[in-house]
Design a protein around this motif. Structure first.
Motif, PDB file in Angstrom:
ATOM      1  N   GLY A   1      13.474  -6.320  52.518  1.00  0.00           N
ATOM      2  CA  GLY A   1      12.253  -5.620  52.919  1.00  0.00           C
ATOM      3  C   GLY A   1      11.910  -4.475  51.998  1.00  0.00           C
ATOM      4  O   GLY A   1      11.431  -3.428  52.452  1.00  0.00           O
ATOM      5  N   THR A   2      12.143  -4.648  50.688  1.00  0.00           N
ATOM      6  CA  THR A   2      11.810  -3.617  49.720  1.00  0.00           C
ATOM      7  C   THR A   2      10.663  -4.080  48.830  1.00  0.00           C
ATOM      8  O   THR A   2      10.323  -5.260  48.796  1.00  0.00           O
ATOM      9  N   GLU A   3      10.101  -3.154  48.081  1.00  0.00           N
ATOM     10  CA  GLU A   3       8.978  -3.493  47.222  1.00  0.00           C
ATOM     11  C   GLU A   3       9.393  -4.399  46.070  1.00  0.00           C
ATOM     12  O   GLU A   3       8.626  -5.260  45.633  1.00  0.00           O
ATOM     13  N   ALA A   4      10.570  -4.188  45.543  1.00  0.00           N
ATOM     14  CA  ALA A   4      10.999  -4.921  44.366  1.00  0.00           C
ATOM     15  C   ALA A   4      12.514  -5.058  44.371  1.00  0.00           C
ATOM     16  O   ALA A   4      13.211  -4.416  45.156  1.00  0.00           O
ATOM     17  N   ALA A   5      13.006  -5.914  43.505  1.00  0.00           N
ATOM     18  CA  ALA A   5      14.450  -6.070  43.328  1.00  0.00           C
ATOM     19  C   ALA A   5      14.722  -6.609  41.938  1.00  0.00           C
ATOM     20  O   ALA A   5      13.892  -7.325  41.368  1.00  0.00           O
ATOM     21  N   TYR A   6      15.873  -6.258  41.408  1.00  0.00           N
ATOM     22  CA  TYR A   6      16.298  -6.793  40.119  1.00  0.00           C
ATOM     23  C   TYR A   6      17.728  -7.272  40.265  1.00  0.00           C
ATOM     24  O   TYR A   6      18.573  -6.557  40.820  1.00  0.00           O
TER      25      TYR A   6
ATOM     26  N   GLU B   1       8.487 -21.066  44.342  1.00  0.00           N
ATOM     27  CA  GLU B   1       8.315 -21.582  42.992  1.00  0.00           C
ATOM     28  C   GLU B   1       8.560 -23.085  42.979  1.00  0.00           C
ATOM     29  O   GLU B   1       9.626 -23.549  43.397  1.00  0.00           O
ATOM     30  N   PHE B   2       7.570 -23.846  42.502  1.00  0.00           N
ATOM     31  CA  PHE B   2       7.750 -25.276  42.317  1.00  0.00           C
ATOM     32  C   PHE B   2       8.205 -25.560  40.880  1.00  0.00           C
ATOM     33  O   PHE B   2       8.048 -24.732  39.991  1.00  0.00           O
ATOM     34  N   GLY B   3       8.781 -26.727  40.703  1.00  0.00           N
ATOM     35  CA  GLY B   3       9.232 -27.115  39.378  1.00  0.00           C
ATOM     36  C   GLY B   3       8.070 -27.378  38.436  1.00  0.00           C
ATOM     37  O   GLY B   3       6.919 -27.576  38.856  1.00  0.00           O
ATOM     38  N   GLU B   4       8.373 -27.419  37.150  1.00  0.00           N
ATOM     39  CA  GLU B   4       7.342 -27.597  36.131  1.00  0.00           C
ATOM     40  C   GLU B   4       6.545 -28.872  36.331  1.00  0.00           C
ATOM     41  O   GLU B   4       5.355 -28.938  36.031  1.00  0.00           O
ATOM     42  N   HIS B   5       7.194 -29.913  36.874  1.00  0.00           N
ATOM     43  CA  HIS B   5       6.523 -31.200  37.064  1.00  0.00           C
ATOM     44  C   HIS B   5       6.248 -31.487  38.540  1.00  0.00           C
ATOM     45  O   HIS B   5       6.108 -32.633  38.942  1.00  0.00           O
ATOM     46  N   GLY B   6       6.219 -30.425  39.344  1.00  0.00           N
ATOM     47  CA  GLY B   6       5.903 -30.589  40.752  1.00  0.00           C
ATOM     48  C   GLY B   6       7.104 -30.748  41.652  1.00  0.00           C
ATOM     49  O   GLY B   6       6.957 -31.061  42.836  1.00  0.00           O
ATOM     50  N   GLY B   7       8.302 -30.545  41.122  1.00  0.00           N
ATOM     51  CA  GLY B   7       9.496 -30.629  41.953  1.00  0.00           C
ATOM     52  C   GLY B   7       9.499 -29.555  43.023  1.00  0.00           C
ATOM     53  O   GLY B   7       8.985 -28.453  42.818  1.00  0.00           O
ATOM     54  N   VAL B   8      10.076 -29.869  44.179  1.00  0.00           N
ATOM     55  CA  VAL B   8      10.119 -28.864  45.245  1.00  0.00           C
ATOM     56  C   VAL B   8      11.053 -27.719  44.884  1.00  0.00           C
ATOM     57  O   VAL B   8      10.935 -26.617  45.427  1.00  0.00           O
ATOM     58  N   ASN B   9      12.026 -27.978  43.991  1.00  0.00           N
ATOM     59  CA  ASN B   9      12.858 -26.907  43.452  1.00  0.00           C
ATOM     60  C   ASN B   9      12.273 -26.443  42.125  1.00  0.00           C
ATOM     61  O   ASN B   9      11.756 -27.241  41.344  1.00  0.00           O
ATOM     62  N   MET B  10      12.389 -25.140  41.874  1.00  0.00           N
ATOM     63  CA  MET B  10      11.822 -24.607  40.640  1.00  0.00           C
ATOM     64  C   MET B  10      12.614 -25.098  39.426  1.00  0.00           C
ATOM     65  O   MET B  10      13.762 -25.537  39.533  1.00  0.00           O
ATOM     66  N   SER B  11      11.993 -25.018  38.271  1.00  0.00           N
ATOM     67  CA  SER B  11      12.670 -25.325  37.024  1.00  0.00           C
ATOM     68  C   SER B  11      13.484 -24.114  36.581  1.00  0.00           C
ATOM     69  O   SER B  11      13.198 -22.975  36.966  1.00  0.00           O
ATOM     70  N   ILE B  12      14.507 -24.358  35.760  1.00  0.00           N
ATOM     71  CA  ILE B  12      15.317 -23.278  35.216  1.00  0.00           C
ATOM     72  C   ILE B  12      14.788 -22.915  33.839  1.00  0.00           C
ATOM     73  O   ILE B  12      14.681 -23.777  32.968  1.00  0.00           O
TER      74      ILE B  12
ATOM     75  N   ASN C   1      13.266 -12.615  32.847  1.00  0.00           N
ATOM     76  CA  ASN C   1      13.391 -14.064  32.806  1.00  0.00           C
ATOM     77  C   ASN C   1      12.738 -14.618  34.067  1.00  0.00           C
ATOM     78  O   ASN C   1      12.977 -14.103  35.164  1.00  0.00           O
ATOM     79  N   PRO C   2      11.906 -15.642  33.961  1.00  0.00           N
ATOM     80  CA  PRO C   2      11.183 -16.138  35.139  1.00  0.00           C
ATOM     81  C   PRO C   2      12.085 -16.557  36.290  1.00  0.00           C
ATOM     82  O   PRO C   2      11.767 -16.295  37.464  1.00  0.00           O
ATOM     83  N   THR C   3      13.205 -17.201  35.992  1.00  0.00           N
ATOM     84  CA  THR C   3      14.097 -17.666  37.064  1.00  0.00           C
ATOM     85  C   THR C   3      14.775 -16.497  37.758  1.00  0.00           C
ATOM     86  O   THR C   3      14.918 -16.474  38.981  1.00  0.00           O
TER      87      THR C   3
ATOM     88  N   VAL D   1      22.558 -19.115  36.868  1.00  0.00           N
ATOM     89  CA  VAL D   1      23.142 -18.489  38.054  1.00  0.00           C
ATOM     90  C   VAL D   1      22.039 -18.129  39.051  1.00  0.00           C
ATOM     91  O   VAL D   1      22.163 -18.356  40.266  1.00  0.00           O
ATOM     92  N   ALA D   2      20.942 -17.571  38.544  1.00  0.00           N
ATOM     93  CA  ALA D   2      19.828 -17.198  39.418  1.00  0.00           C
ATOM     94  C   ALA D   2      19.259 -18.411  40.138  1.00  0.00           C
ATOM     95  O   ALA D   2      18.908 -18.338  41.327  1.00  0.00           O
ATOM     96  N   PHE D   3      19.171 -19.532  39.445  1.00  0.00           N
ATOM     97  CA  PHE D   3      18.685 -20.756  40.088  1.00  0.00           C
ATOM     98  C   PHE D   3      19.607 -21.169  41.232  1.00  0.00           C
ATOM     99  O   PHE D   3      19.145 -21.477  42.334  1.00  0.00           O
ATOM    100  N   GLU D   4      20.910 -21.189  40.983  1.00  0.00           N
ATOM    101  CA  GLU D   4      21.848 -21.590  42.041  1.00  0.00           C
ATOM    102  C   GLU D   4      21.744 -20.681  43.249  1.00  0.00           C
ATOM    103  O   GLU D   4      21.747 -21.133  44.400  1.00  0.00           O
ATOM    104  N   LEU D   5      21.655 -19.385  43.014  1.00  0.00           N
ATOM    105  CA  LEU D   5      21.568 -18.440  44.125  1.00  0.00           C
ATOM    106  C   LEU D   5      20.251 -18.602  44.884  1.00  0.00           C
ATOM    107  O   LEU D   5      20.221 -18.485  46.114  1.00  0.00           O
ATOM    108  N   SER D   6      19.177 -18.874  44.178  1.00  0.00           N
ATOM    109  CA  SER D   6      17.885 -19.067  44.843  1.00  0.00           C
ATOM    110  C   SER D   6      17.905 -20.244  45.803  1.00  0.00           C
ATOM    111  O   SER D   6      17.186 -20.256  46.807  1.00  0.00           O
ATOM    112  N   GLU D   7      18.743 -21.240  45.494  1.00  0.00           N
ATOM    113  CA  GLU D   7      18.852 -22.408  46.361  1.00  0.00           C
ATOM    114  C   GLU D   7      19.744 -22.145  47.578  1.00  0.00           C
ATOM    115  O   GLU D   7      19.727 -22.903  48.543  1.00  0.00           O
ATOM    116  N   ARG D   8      20.530 -21.077  47.550  1.00  0.00           N
ATOM    117  CA  ARG D   8      21.449 -20.772  48.658  1.00  0.00           C
ATOM    118  C   ARG D   8      20.861 -19.782  49.659  1.00  0.00           C
ATOM    119  O   ARG D   8      21.219 -19.798  50.840  1.00  0.00           O
ATOM    120  N   ILE D   9      19.992 -18.906  49.205  1.00  0.00           N
ATOM    121  CA  ILE D   9      19.451 -17.873  50.093  1.00  0.00           C
ATOM    122  C   ILE D   9      18.721 -18.455  51.304  1.00  0.00           C
ATOM    123  O   ILE D   9      18.818 -17.896  52.410  1.00  0.00           O
TER     124      ILE D   9
END
Length: 455
Positions: free
Chosen positions: A123-128, A61-72, A108-110, A298-306
């Motif tokens: 390695g699963t089909e989906a996650a929440y 996911e790229f940021g709304e304005h093209g950032g390499v990190n996604m927007s929250i 929520n998109p993030t 919180v989801a944004f922070e975790l996405s940056e750590r994985i």
């Protein structure tokens, strides 16, 4: 973005415009109003899974304005341009696959992006993703078991999970649990009641005894009798991939290794899209109706750590093995699957994803709670080796006496059956400082402990 194609990754879908909604194109997110299609199948294969490669191939996911990190996306609620759109969303005709969102307790998109990463990791089909590990565990069990249902579970579990199964579910829901030695496959088979048992539940690597479950064999036993296999993989992300080994559902406390910072409480349910769909059902979904919602920030922070989880796990595991081997050489009773005399050493070697080692946690059995507490006191307050604290996966070493802390929900008999001795010290090995610096602190603590014993 002019250079997006050069990244060679699956990209986020184009944001819908602020003008009148367009309903053409793409599959409906909800194939049936009562059975939503939560996510498309993951790009990773269930049968041949490399967690690092799967994460690298996950949609970026790229940021709304093209950032390499996604927007929250921090909104609790979302607007629509036409009244008819809202009716269609609640009717299940429009959903997040085409960027239609209603309310962040639903989707929520993030948070959805973090779910894609967790699905790739396991390695699963989906996650929440949820607000805590316990909310993930309880929601799954409540979705899979109805009143009067039955669960077969390992005797050795995190204390909170044991309390949920022993006390809460039986009192509140009439769901009963039979606890077994997960290594005794005959007892597992015998405990399953055909037609009544709904779930076989265990930890891939048990808390705190570090028992390694033979997931392929256990899954085979359960599936023969139509039982769903739920595995807690909190202790072994990257090291083990239970879904690859036959598990149906994988749960996590993301608060631990995946977060890595001891600053976030979060959980995840990873499994078939059909299960995740049912858990998000508007009328009977446990996640939807119980509301263990993850905050988008919180989801944004975790996405940056994985993305650097693999590097962190390798170092956790490397140091745990080094310290376990050296401590064993001093004559202490050390429990660690990486040691060749551990009963599950060969099993873990055969099941684990290569290059990630044998886990980042080891135990030292000091015999008595008094001696365990003295050892930890010296380690923290005199030699600065680590901190007396619960949880795990932090960059500093965390240690606790399990019987009087994270397993204290279990009574004395239950702890004995689980193999938890009064003096068992669980250590989540950190990776800051040099190995030799930390080993020097350990050696100094052992010397001080010996001096104390002579006085």
């Amino acid at each position: 973005m002019a250079d997006a194609k050069s990244v060679n990754l699956p990209l986020a879908s184009k944001k819908r415009s602020s003008g009148p909604e367009e309903f053409d194109g793409g599959d409906d997110f909800y194939k049936n109003p009562k059975k939503p299609s939560f996510l498309p199948p993951s790009s990773s294969s269930w049968g041949d899974h490399d967690p690092a490669a799967a994460l690298a191939s996950a949609r970026h996911e790229f940021g709304e304005h093209g950032g390499v990190n996604m927007s929250i996306e921090a909104s609790a609620t979302f607007t629509v341009m036409e009244p008819e759109t809202m009716r269609r969303m609640f009717a299940g005709e429009l959903g997040p696959d085409r960027d239609f969102f209603v309310y962040s307790r639903h989707f929520n998109p993030t948070v959805l992006n973090l779910g894609r990463q967790m699905a790739a990791l396991e390695g699963t089909e989906a996650a929440y993703c949820t607000a805590s590990g316990m909310s993930a565990i309880s929601s799954v069990l409540l979705q899979l078991c109805s009143s009067g249902g039955h669960i077969v579970a390992s005797r050795t579990l995190y204390g909170g999970t044991h309390a949920l199964l022993t006390h809460f579910l039986s009192r509140a829901c009439g769901i009963t649990t039979t606890f077994v030695d997960i290594r005794d496959h005959d007892s597992v088979r015998d405990a399953i009641v055909q037609g009544r048992t709904k779930v076989l539940y265990f930890e891939s690597m048990s808390n705190p005894t570090l028992t390694v479950a033979n997931t392929p064999v256990l899954a085979g036993i359960a599936h023969e009798k139509g039982v769903t296999v739920v595995v807690d993989n909190t202790f072994a992300p990257m090291v083990l991939s239970p879904a690859k080994l036959g598990a149906d559902v994988v749960v996590h406390s993301i608060s631990k290794f995946i977060s890595g910072g001891a600053d976030i409480i979060a959980g995840a349910v990873c499994g078939p899209a059909s299960l995740v769909n049912s858990m998000m059902d508007l009328h009977q979904g446990a996640l939807m109706l119980l509301g263990p919602t993850m905050n988008a920030k919180v989801a944004f922070e975790l996405s940056e750590r994985i993305p650097h989880l693999g590097l962190r796990m390798k170092e956790h595991c490397r140091r745990a093995l080094t310290f376990a081997q050296r401590l064993k050489g001093t004559g202490l009773k050390v429990v660690y699957p990486g040691l060749e005399d551990h009963p599950d050493h060969d099993l873990l070697a055969s099941l684990s994803n290569k290059e990630y080692g044998f886990g980042g946690i080891m135990c030292v059995d000091m015999g008595t709670e008094e001696k365990a507490n003295k050892f930890m006191h010296i380690l923290q307050n005199q030699t600065q080796f680590g901190f007396m604290a619960v949880s795990l996966g932090y960059y500093e070493t965390l240690m606790s006496c399990s019987g009087s802390s994270t397993s204290s929900e279990m009574n004395e008999e239950e702890q004995q059956l689980a193999g938890i001795s009064p003096g068992l010290v669980r250590m989540s090995i950190g990776y800051v400082g040099t190995v030799e610096q930390r080993w020097g602190q350990l050696e100094k603590a052992l010397s001080k402990l010996q001096e104390h014993g002579k006085n």
